[in-house]
Enzyme design. Sequence first.
Site, mmCIF file in Angstrom:
data_model
loop_
_atom_site.group_PDB
_atom_site.id
_atom_site.type_symbol
_atom_site.label_atom_id
_atom_site.label_comp_id
_atom_site.label_asym_id
_atom_site.label_seq_id
_atom_site.Cartn_x
_atom_site.Cartn_y
_atom_site.Cartn_z
ATOM 1 N N THR A 163 0.822 -1.209 0.000
ATOM 2 C CA THR A 163 0.000 0.000 0.000
ATOM 3 C C THR A 163 0.859 1.263 0.000
ATOM 4 O O THR A 163 1.985 1.252 0.509
ATOM 5 C CB THR A 163 -0.902 0.002 1.255
ATOM 6 O OG1 THR A 163 -1.526 1.270 1.393
ATOM 7 C CG2 THR A 163 -0.108 -0.265 2.540
ATOM 8 N N ASP A 164 0.281 2.342 -0.517
ATOM 9 C CA ASP A 164 0.984 3.636 -0.476
ATOM 10 C C ASP A 164 1.149 4.132 0.961
ATOM 11 O O ASP A 164 1.987 4.997 1.234
ATOM 12 C CB ASP A 164 0.247 4.686 -1.326
ATOM 13 C CG ASP A 164 -1.202 4.919 -0.921
ATOM 14 O OD1 ASP A 164 -1.696 4.277 0.030
ATOM 15 O OD2 ASP A 164 -1.868 5.756 -1.578
ATOM 16 N N GLU A 165 0.355 3.563 1.888
ATOM 17 C CA GLU A 165 0.408 4.062 3.268
ATOM 18 C C GLU A 165 1.752 3.784 3.935
ATOM 19 O O GLU A 165 2.070 4.390 4.959
ATOM 20 C CB GLU A 165 -0.738 3.467 4.094
ATOM 21 C CG GLU A 165 -2.087 3.855 3.544
ATOM 22 C CD GLU A 165 -3.242 3.640 4.516
ATOM 23 O OE1 GLU A 165 -2.999 3.453 5.711
ATOM 24 O OE2 GLU A 165 -4.389 3.661 4.050
ATOM 25 N N TYR A 208 -1.574 -0.360 11.181
ATOM 26 C CA TYR A 208 -1.809 -1.062 9.901
ATOM 27 C C TYR A 208 -0.641 -0.862 8.948
ATOM 28 O O TYR A 208 -0.026 -1.816 8.464
ATOM 29 C CB TYR A 208 -3.114 -0.573 9.249
ATOM 30 C CG TYR A 208 -3.185 -0.897 7.767
ATOM 31 C CD1 TYR A 208 -3.340 -2.209 7.335
ATOM 32 C CD2 TYR A 208 -3.065 0.110 6.803
ATOM 33 C CE1 TYR A 208 -3.374 -2.519 5.969
ATOM 34 C CE2 TYR A 208 -3.103 -0.185 5.446
ATOM 35 C CZ TYR A 208 -3.258 -1.500 5.033
ATOM 36 O OH TYR A 208 -3.286 -1.813 3.693
ATOM 37 N N LYS A 235 2.239 -3.415 7.401
ATOM 38 C CA LYS A 235 2.440 -3.623 5.952
ATOM 39 C C LYS A 235 3.895 -3.316 5.591
ATOM 40 O O LYS A 235 4.517 -4.035 4.806
ATOM 41 C CB LYS A 235 1.492 -2.742 5.122
ATOM 42 C CG LYS A 235 0.025 -3.139 5.183
ATOM 43 C CD LYS A 235 -0.282 -4.514 4.595
ATOM 44 C CE LYS A 235 -0.159 -4.555 3.078
ATOM 45 N NZ LYS A 235 -0.642 -5.877 2.558
HETATM 46 P P1 NAD Z 1 -9.947 -7.092 2.721
HETATM 47 O O1 NAD Z 1 -9.853 -6.800 4.178
HETATM 48 O O2 NAD Z 1 -11.202 -6.777 2.000
HETATM 49 O O3 NAD Z 1 -9.645 -8.625 2.467
HETATM 50 C C1 NAD Z 1 -8.630 -9.314 3.140
HETATM 51 C C2 NAD Z 1 -8.831 -10.815 2.915
HETATM 52 O O4 NAD Z 1 -7.749 -11.504 3.558
HETATM 53 C C3 NAD Z 1 -10.129 -11.357 3.514
HETATM 54 O O5 NAD Z 1 -10.770 -12.200 2.596
HETATM 55 C C4 NAD Z 1 -9.678 -12.108 4.744
HETATM 56 O O6 NAD Z 1 -10.520 -13.204 5.075
HETATM 57 C C5 NAD Z 1 -8.297 -12.579 4.320
HETATM 58 N N1 NAD Z 1 -7.404 -12.815 5.469
HETATM 59 C C6 NAD Z 1 -7.200 -11.991 6.521
HETATM 60 N N2 NAD Z 1 -6.352 -12.563 7.397
HETATM 61 C C7 NAD Z 1 -5.998 -13.766 6.874
HETATM 62 C C8 NAD Z 1 -5.134 -14.807 7.287
HETATM 63 N N3 NAD Z 1 -4.470 -14.748 8.453
HETATM 64 N N4 NAD Z 1 -5.009 -15.885 6.484
HETATM 65 C C9 NAD Z 1 -5.670 -15.974 5.313
HETATM 66 N N5 NAD Z 1 -6.523 -15.019 4.876
HETATM 67 C C10 NAD Z 1 -6.678 -13.933 5.639
HETATM 68 O O7 NAD Z 1 -8.697 -6.352 2.080
HETATM 69 P P2 NAD Z 1 -8.573 -5.636 0.645
HETATM 70 O O8 NAD Z 1 -9.071 -4.259 0.752
HETATM 71 O O9 NAD Z 1 -9.085 -6.550 -0.393
HETATM 72 O O10 NAD Z 1 -6.977 -5.548 0.541
HETATM 73 C C11 NAD Z 1 -6.226 -6.585 -0.051
HETATM 74 C C12 NAD Z 1 -4.748 -6.245 0.029
HETATM 75 O O11 NAD Z 1 -4.511 -5.011 -0.654
HETATM 76 C C13 NAD Z 1 -4.238 -6.029 1.456
HETATM 77 O O12 NAD Z 1 -2.957 -6.608 1.548
HETATM 78 C C14 NAD Z 1 -4.184 -4.523 1.619
HETATM 79 O O13 NAD Z 1 -3.167 -4.152 2.522
HETATM 80 C C15 NAD Z 1 -3.853 -4.091 0.202
HETATM 81 N N6 NAD Z 1 -4.339 -2.747 -0.160
HETATM 82 C C16 NAD Z 1 -5.658 -2.432 -0.095
HETATM 83 C C17 NAD Z 1 -6.099 -1.176 -0.494
HETATM 84 C C18 NAD Z 1 -7.547 -0.787 -0.468
HETATM 85 O O14 NAD Z 1 -7.850 0.352 -0.806
HETATM 86 N N7 NAD Z 1 -8.456 -1.646 -0.097
HETATM 87 C C19 NAD Z 1 -5.171 -0.242 -0.938
HETATM 88 C C20 NAD Z 1 -3.819 -0.582 -0.960
HETATM 89 C C21 NAD Z 1 -3.418 -1.848 -0.597
HETATM 90 O O1 TDX Z 2 -16.154 6.870 8.554
HETATM 91 C C1 TDX Z 2 -15.141 7.293 7.966
HETATM 92 N N1 TDX Z 2 -14.977 8.657 7.829
HETATM 93 C C2 TDX Z 2 -13.901 9.206 7.206
HETATM 94 O O2 TDX Z 2 -13.786 10.443 7.116
HETATM 95 C C3 TDX Z 2 -14.132 6.424 7.410
HETATM 96 C C4 TDX Z 2 -14.266 4.927 7.533
HETATM 97 C C5 TDX Z 2 -13.064 7.003 6.783
HETATM 98 N N2 TDX Z 2 -12.930 8.354 6.696
HETATM 99 C C6 TDX Z 2 -11.751 8.915 6.001
HETATM 100 C C7 TDX Z 2 -10.425 8.350 6.469
HETATM 101 C C8 TDX Z 2 -9.578 8.412 5.212
HETATM 102 O O3 TDX Z 2 -8.995 9.684 5.094
HETATM 103 O O4 TDX Z 2 -11.859 8.553 4.627
HETATM 104 C C9 TDX Z 2 -10.586 8.214 4.085
HETATM 105 C C10 TDX Z 2 -10.638 6.792 3.563
HETATM 106 O O5 TDX Z 2 -10.735 5.934 4.694
HETATM 107 P P1 TDX Z 2 -10.664 4.330 4.565
HETATM 108 O O6 TDX Z 2 -11.714 3.889 3.611
HETATM 109 O O7 TDX Z 2 -10.667 3.778 5.951
HETATM 110 O O8 TDX Z 2 -9.272 4.127 3.829
HETATM 111 P P2 TDX Z 2 -7.770 4.512 4.239
HETATM 112 O O9 TDX Z 2 -7.607 4.675 5.690
HETATM 113 O O10 TDX Z 2 -7.346 5.660 3.372
HETATM 114 O O11 TDX Z 2 -6.998 3.146 3.805
HETATM 115 C C11 TDX Z 2 -7.374 2.451 2.588
HETATM 116 O O12 TDX Z 2 -6.464 2.700 1.552
HETATM 117 C C12 TDX Z 2 -5.175 2.167 1.682
HETATM 118 C C13 TDX Z 2 -7.459 0.948 2.834
HETATM 119 O O13 TDX Z 2 -8.361 0.689 3.887
HETATM 120 C C14 TDX Z 2 -6.115 0.357 3.122
HETATM 121 O O14 TDX Z 2 -6.196 -1.066 3.235
HETATM 122 C C15 TDX Z 2 -5.191 0.695 2.012
HETATM 123 O O15 TDX Z 2 -3.884 0.252 2.295
#
Ligand code: NAD
Ligand code: TDX
Length: 353
Positions: free
Chosen positions: A143-145, A168, A172
């Site tokens: 992730t960019d985070e 988090y 990562k």
């Molecule tokens: P998500 O939380 O929706 O899904 C995570 C999945 O991993 C779930 O299906 C969960 O059951 C499984 N999981 C969790 N712990 C586990 C374990 N111990 N063993 C096996 N499976 C397990 O997450 P997402 O949003 O789909 O993110 C997927 C990946 O992308 C993550 O690595 C996250 O850090 C990265 N990512 C997400 C975002 C975003 O915006 N959602 C952005 C950047 C990076």
């Molecule tokens: O109720 C809310 N109110 C609010 O203002 C929530 C849930 C979020 N927010 C803000 C926080 C963030 O600035 O909105 C923005 C987006 O929040 P999230 O959806 O929780 O995402 P973020 O924290 O940016 O992280 C996401 O992007 C990077 C994913 O959850 C991560 O898994 C990924 O790595």
Amino acid sequence: MHAIPDQPFDAAHGVTVLVTGGAGFIGTSFVHMLAELRPQWNIVNFDALTYAGNLENLEGLRGNARHQFVKGDICVDEDVERAFAACSKFGGKVCVVHFAAESHVDRSIISGRPFVLTNVLGTQTLLDHARKLGVMRFVHVSTDEVYGTLGATGAFSEETPLAPNSPYSSSKAGSDLLVRAAVHTHGFPALITRCSNNYGPYQFPEKFLPLMIANIGEGKSIPVYGDGLQIRDWLYVRDHCEAILAVLERGHVGEVYNIGGNNEMTNIALVKRVLKELSKPESLITYVKDRPGHDRRYAIDATKIRRELGWSPRYTFDQALPETIRWYHANSAWLQRVRSGAYRDYYQRQYGS
Ligand code: NAD
Ligand code: TDX
């Protein structure tokens, strides 16, 4: 990361992809995309089905003999062995695309422990087994985070130092460093991707966009943290998945690739945009206490993946946001089951354990 001798992707004798976390938001989209774009490949979908994993997401793959679901935890050796054994049964070259993670920043603020276990220990466990088996490639989805936060200008490049701010993102970053160490120490064929905020179908409604859509549907207000002027770069999940496929097939081992949507927006602008799309009043906005340690701005410089692999996003926000909102409306029963927790009965009903 490191220049190690490149090992080209070789699909000549068949490919089996172990997708971890393939029942979560991005993993679901990725396995659907693979089944569509690489129908000759086999997929082992390995997921612990935590609260974020939902087998209902994979209904469309029922009857597809090239997709096998394996329930298990990436932290548990025996589970990882079972998953790799399923890959060996399919045959061909084995690749890993590693999505499984604890992914929600707010949950990590409540408790960091599950994040360290899955994201750090789980990644090392997978790396150990993948190395023993001799996988062709291992794509680690990060992730960019991990880069921390930006001021008003600039963007993260692959050279930006890691400076994670939340439990988090720190976990990562820890996993990224373990992958880097595997490459450097063992010549392990890994690649790392770091992307910005994804949006699209099947996202768990703890994340901001589906939470907003669900709340609006239930006549509830939208909680905006702090002043709402934090900036995120929104990337459509299908674009992200296509980028990961490009990295898997054409990326250079040992390299990091940033993936961005080129679509920066303040949170409050996003909320207003969604309200407008749904013809709802801005009076639904409620400012609430800020997230502790809230990163102010993320922005991705995705020049490298564009230049080296020819990837850039295909979907504009104007296309994909309304499409995403329509998906949540058309799948309001899915959303409702996820909100109520009823989706968790599915595995029991389907598999009886
Ligand atoms: P998500 O939380 O929706 O899904 C995570 C999945 O991993 C779930 O299906 C969960 O059951 C499984 N999981 C969790 N712990 C586990 C374990 N111990 N063993 C096996 N499976 C397990 O997450 P997402 O949003 O789909 O993110 C997927 C990946 O992308 C993550 O690595 C996250 O850090 C990265 N990512 C997400 C975002 C975003 O915006 N959602 C952005 C950047 C990076
Ligand atoms: O109720 C809310 N109110 C609010 O203002 C929530 C849930 C979020 N927010 C803000 C926080 C963030 O600035 O909105 C923005 C987006 O929040 P999230 O959806 O929780 O995402 P973020 O924290 O940016 O992280 C996401 O992007 C990077 C994913 O959850 C991560 O898994 C990924 O790595």
